[in-house]
Design a protein around this motif. Structure first.
Motif, PDB file in Angstrom:
ATOM      1  N   LEU A   1      12.767   3.203   3.066  1.00 49.52           N
ATOM      2  CA  LEU A   1      11.937   4.302   3.427  1.00 49.52           C
ATOM      3  C   LEU A   1      12.712   5.665   3.411  1.00 49.52           C
ATOM      4  O   LEU A   1      12.718   6.469   2.973  1.00 49.52           O
ATOM      5  N   LYS A   2      14.039   6.011   3.562  1.00 44.79           N
ATOM      6  CA  LYS A   2      15.296   6.074   3.285  1.00 44.79           C
ATOM      7  C   LYS A   2      15.157   7.018   2.202  1.00 44.79           C
ATOM      8  O   LYS A   2      15.698   8.390   2.251  1.00 44.79           O
ATOM      9  N   TYR A   3      15.781   5.818   1.224  1.00 45.36           N
ATOM     10  CA  TYR A   3      15.451   6.355   0.320  1.00 45.36           C
ATOM     11  C   TYR A   3      14.431   6.394  -1.117  1.00 45.36           C
ATOM     12  O   TYR A   3      14.367   6.586  -2.212  1.00 45.36           O
ATOM     13  N   ASN A   4      12.869   6.469  -0.713  1.00 47.94           N
ATOM     14  CA  ASN A   4      11.867   6.305  -1.136  1.00 47.94           C
ATOM     15  C   ASN A   4      12.123   5.556  -2.358  1.00 47.94           C
ATOM     16  O   ASN A   4      11.481   5.225  -2.992  1.00 47.94           O
TER      17      ASN A   4
ATOM     18  N   SER B   1       6.124  -0.737   2.421  1.00 48.89           N
ATOM     19  CA  SER B   1       5.279   0.884   2.146  1.00 48.89           C
ATOM     20  C   SER B   1       4.538   0.993   1.666  1.00 48.89           C
ATOM     21  O   SER B   1       3.354   1.814   1.746  1.00 48.89           O
ATOM     22  N   VAL B   2       3.974  -0.027   0.058  1.00 53.77           N
ATOM     23  CA  VAL B   2       2.930   0.291  -0.835  1.00 53.77           C
ATOM     24  C   VAL B   2       1.827   0.123   0.472  1.00 53.77           C
ATOM     25  O   VAL B   2       0.742   0.572   0.449  1.00 53.77           O
ATOM     26  N   SER B   3       2.063  -1.363   0.983  1.00 53.27           N
ATOM     27  CA  SER B   3       0.861  -1.708   1.409  1.00 53.27           C
ATOM     28  C   SER B   3       0.086  -0.588   2.916  1.00 53.27           C
ATOM     29  O   SER B   3      -0.648  -0.405   3.337  1.00 53.27           O
ATOM     30  N   ASP B   4       1.099  -0.136   3.649  1.00 56.41           N
ATOM     31  CA  ASP B   4       1.070   0.757   4.577  1.00 56.41           C
ATOM     32  C   ASP B   4       0.940   2.121   4.256  1.00 56.41           C
ATOM     33  O   ASP B   4      -0.551   3.027   4.744  1.00 56.41           O
TER      34      ASP B   4
ATOM     35  N   LYS C   1       3.858  -4.944  -9.419  1.00 52.21           N
ATOM     36  CA  LYS C   1       3.354  -4.058 -10.617  1.00 52.21           C
ATOM     37  C   LYS C   1       4.718  -3.265  -9.810  1.00 52.21           C
ATOM     38  O   LYS C   1       5.243  -2.298 -10.106  1.00 52.21           O
ATOM     39  N   ILE C   2       5.193  -3.239  -8.499  1.00 52.57           N
ATOM     40  CA  ILE C   2       5.857  -2.749  -8.269  1.00 52.57           C
ATOM     41  C   ILE C   2       7.183  -3.174  -8.827  1.00 52.57           C
ATOM     42  O   ILE C   2       7.545  -4.145  -8.584  1.00 52.57           O
ATOM     43  N   PRO C   3       8.184  -1.877  -8.792  1.00 52.55           N
ATOM     44  CA  PRO C   3       9.517  -2.450  -9.775  1.00 52.55           C
ATOM     45  C   PRO C   3      10.448  -3.140  -8.649  1.00 52.55           C
ATOM     46  O   PRO C   3       9.748  -2.769  -7.513  1.00 52.55           O
ATOM     47  N   SER C   4      11.403  -3.974  -9.438  1.00 50.66           N
ATOM     48  CA  SER C   4      12.569  -4.684  -8.427  1.00 50.66           C
ATOM     49  C   SER C   4      13.202  -3.045  -7.329  1.00 50.66           C
ATOM     50  O   SER C   4      12.833  -1.917  -8.517  1.00 50.66           O
TER      51      SER C   4
ATOM     52  N   SER D   1     -10.024  -1.318   2.367  1.00 50.70           N
ATOM     53  CA  SER D   1      -8.310  -1.370   0.964  1.00 50.70           C
ATOM     54  C   SER D   1      -9.171  -2.334   0.357  1.00 50.70           C
ATOM     55  O   SER D   1      -9.378  -3.244   0.064  1.00 50.70           O
ATOM     56  N   LYS D   2      -8.743  -1.656  -0.857  1.00 54.43           N
ATOM     57  CA  LYS D   2      -9.049  -2.305  -2.867  1.00 54.43           C
ATOM     58  C   LYS D   2      -7.673  -3.548  -2.796  1.00 54.43           C
ATOM     59  O   LYS D   2      -6.477  -3.039  -2.309  1.00 54.43           O
ATOM     60  N   PRO D   3      -8.222  -4.077  -3.775  1.00 57.70           N
ATOM     61  CA  PRO D   3      -7.041  -4.946  -3.710  1.00 57.70           C
ATOM     62  C   PRO D   3      -6.003  -4.754  -4.841  1.00 57.70           C
ATOM     63  O   PRO D   3      -6.375  -4.080  -5.761  1.00 57.70           O
ATOM     64  N   PHE D   4      -4.709  -4.877  -5.180  1.00 61.75           N
ATOM     65  CA  PHE D   4      -3.505  -4.495  -5.195  1.00 61.75           C
ATOM     66  C   PHE D   4      -2.807  -5.084  -5.577  1.00 61.75           C
ATOM     67  O   PHE D   4      -2.395  -5.565  -4.520  1.00 61.75           O
TER      68      PHE D   4
END
Length: 218
Positions: A53-56, A62-65, A85-88, A78-81
């Motif tokens: 969270l500190k380094y974004n 973080s994405v689900s929140d 697709k989130i980069p490592s 909420s729509k399915p996500f």
């Protein structure tokens, strides 16, 4: 031989009754100690999320929140996500300047070291509590206050390596508690599922009582 077996039975029975007596008369104290252990256990596992969270750094949490909070404001579901697709984290960090990369990994590794340290303290704390008061089962112990005092701690015991010398000692203690009836079946399933390598789901785990009884006698 029969006399020795009878003496061992009496000693086991006496110890078991003693644990129940101590637990019933010191529940608040036991609960307070367990809450400290549980809080520290959860805190060190939340630490990596705080660093991200500190380094974004975008991760599952973080994405689900973010999605949930945005939908709440708009008053919609909420729509399915596709979280794949989130980069490592490694890819995201690689895009930072070198100094920031170093700072990130220093903080992250500090968190890992802190987790190891806290887990070692908690393992000892759990062992001492179980040995003195018996396993504080959420279901199988007679909690006088089921709202403020009763607490579940099985998950904490899944943060231990049971191939180590101390882990083997804790495993035998847990097996003894299970066979005298102080650990509920579901709790023991979750525990042994971890001991056995976390294959499948905890609630599908089948306890082989003969196997574990033999292990206890080794």
């Amino acid at each position: 031989m029969k006399k020795i077996s009878f003496i061992i039975f009496l000693l086991t029975l006496t110890t078991s009754c003693s644990k129940d007596y101590l637990f019933n008369n010191h529940q608040t104290k036991v609960s307070q100690e367990l809450k400290k252990i549980k809080n520290s256990d959860q805190a060190v596992r939340f630490y990596p999320q705080m660093v991200n969270l500190k380094y974004n750094i975008r991760d599952f949490y973080s994405v689900s929140d973010s999605i949930y909070n945005a939908d709440v404001k708009l008053g919609k579901k909420s729509k399915p996500f596709d979280f794949s697709k989130i980069p490592s984290e490694k890819i995201q960090v690689s895009k930072f300047p070198k100094q920031i990369q170093d700072d990130y990994y220093d903080e992250y590794e500090s968190g890992q070291k802190l987790m190891v340290y806290v887990d070692s303290i908690n393992r000892k704390g759990m062992y001492d509590i179980i040995k003195k008061y018996g396993y504080p089962s959420f279901y199988n112990r007679k909690w006088k206050d089921t709202i403020n005092v009763r607490i579940g701690v099985t998950a904490i015991l899944t943060h231990t390596d049971y191939n180590t010398a101390f882990g083997k000692k804790l495993l035998k203690l847990m097996l003894r508690e299970y066979f005298v009836g102080r650990i509920e079946e579901g709790e023991m399933k979750q525990f042994l599922w971890h001991v056995d390598g976390r294959k499948g789901y905890p609630y599908d785990y089948v306890i082989d009582k003969e196997r574990w009884s033999k292990r206890l006698r080794e």
